[in-house]
Design a protein around this motif. Sequence first.
Motif, short mmCIF file in Angstrom:
data_model
loop_
_atom_site.label_atom_id
_atom_site.label_comp_id
_atom_site.label_asym_id
_atom_site.label_seq_id
_atom_site.Cartn_x
_atom_site.Cartn_y
_atom_site.Cartn_z
N GLY A 141 49.21 40.94 44.20
CA GLY A 141 47.85 40.34 44.10
C GLY A 141 47.21 38.96 43.14
O GLY A 141 46.08 38.56 43.61
N ALA A 142 48.17 38.56 42.33
CA ALA A 142 47.98 37.70 41.87
C ALA A 142 47.84 36.15 42.21
O ALA A 142 47.36 35.19 42.12
N VAL A 143 48.20 35.77 43.09
CA VAL A 143 48.09 35.07 44.47
C VAL A 143 46.03 34.44 44.85
O VAL A 143 46.37 33.41 44.79
N ARG A 144 45.84 35.94 44.48
CA ARG A 144 44.48 35.55 44.32
C ARG A 144 43.90 34.79 42.89
O ARG A 144 42.26 34.83 42.57
N ASN A 145 44.40 34.62 42.52
CA ASN A 145 43.89 34.05 41.05
C ASN A 145 43.69 32.57 41.21
O ASN A 145 42.49 32.73 41.13
N ALA A 233 38.77 48.87 31.92
CA ALA A 233 37.84 48.86 31.52
C ALA A 233 38.29 47.35 31.19
O ALA A 233 37.08 46.60 31.21
N LYS A 234 39.63 46.55 30.47
CA LYS A 234 39.88 45.88 30.41
C LYS A 234 39.73 44.68 31.58
O LYS A 234 39.47 43.36 31.72
N LYS A 235 40.18 45.12 32.69
CA LYS A 235 40.65 44.81 34.05
C LYS A 235 39.15 44.68 34.98
O LYS A 235 38.99 43.62 35.19
N GLN A 239 34.39 40.18 35.28
CA GLN A 239 34.74 40.87 36.78
C GLN A 239 36.01 39.60 36.40
O GLN A 239 36.21 38.84 36.29
N PRO A 240 36.75 40.46 37.24
CA PRO A 240 37.98 40.08 37.71
C PRO A 240 37.41 38.50 38.77
O PRO A 240 36.50 38.99 39.84
#
Length: 256
Positions: A141-145, A233-235, A239-240
């Motif tokens: 999913g990190a392609v959405r970074n 909570a960290k994630k 908001q990411p």
Amino acid sequence: MVQSGAFTSETQSLLAHRVSVRKYRDQEVSAEMVEAILDAAFRAPTSSNIQAYSVVVVRDTSRLQALSTTTGNQKHVQNAPVFLAFCADITRIESALARHGKSVKNNNLELGLVATIDAALVGMSTSLVAQSFGLAGVMIGAVRNNPLEVARILALPDQVYCVFGMCLGWPDESPRQKPRMAPSAMVHYEQYGHSATADEAAQQVADYDRHLHAHYTAVNKPTTAASWTDEMAKKFSPQPRANLRLALKELGFDFL
Ligand SMILES: Cc1cc2nc3c(=O)[nH]c(=O)nc-3n(C[C@H](O)[C@H](O)[C@H](O)COP(=O)(O)O)c2cc1C
């Protein structure tokens, strides 16, 4: 009451044993095998038959390196024999509408959602067929970074965005399965909340914190006592990927 263990099948067993695998043998995954996997995966259902997805198959090492960099230097992205980029793709819908003098240039949340759901269904189907051939992998999913950078690397045209990627290869590790929450926390009969009170639901999360803590401890991964709660909570706070909507708009998806 019939126990769910009484029902087994090859597909049930594949899913029951599924786990994300991030280490692969130095062994090719043939183009023919990928083709067979995708042919089957494309039988996944698709909203109103829109087929609003595309898959980019990546093997080139410099392209994998670039994808690894933009996904937070994930080693498995660099080392995967093959990486599949599952994209929401509304270009063919655009072509269809163009024949009628119309356009989906100003699209809305619904179109972005159905295309994204289509891509996800094909992705999970791909993962299952691949597993049935003995392959393993992990979704990325990190392609959405940085969706714009991924679009540049994959030369995605306007109206295509990469929803998630998938590393695939022959497994070179057998990770212990990560526990899931108790099904009773997730399944509701007839109406939401009918099976568990709010207190019971809170208890199920607390129980899962303990299970996940025990899992991470057993596999020597650092964690906290309230493992899942703390991770969430960290994630999600702050908001990411706060710029995601703007980036997707630039790629032709309004999500408004
Ligand atoms: C849409 C999606 C995106 C994911 N993105 C990543 C990722 O970028 N990197 C990674 O290592 N794992 C990624 N994962 C794997 C999850 O972390 C993993 O599925 C989850 O922790 C549960 O572990 P399991 O798959 O082994 O059961 C992703 C999974 C999904 C479904």
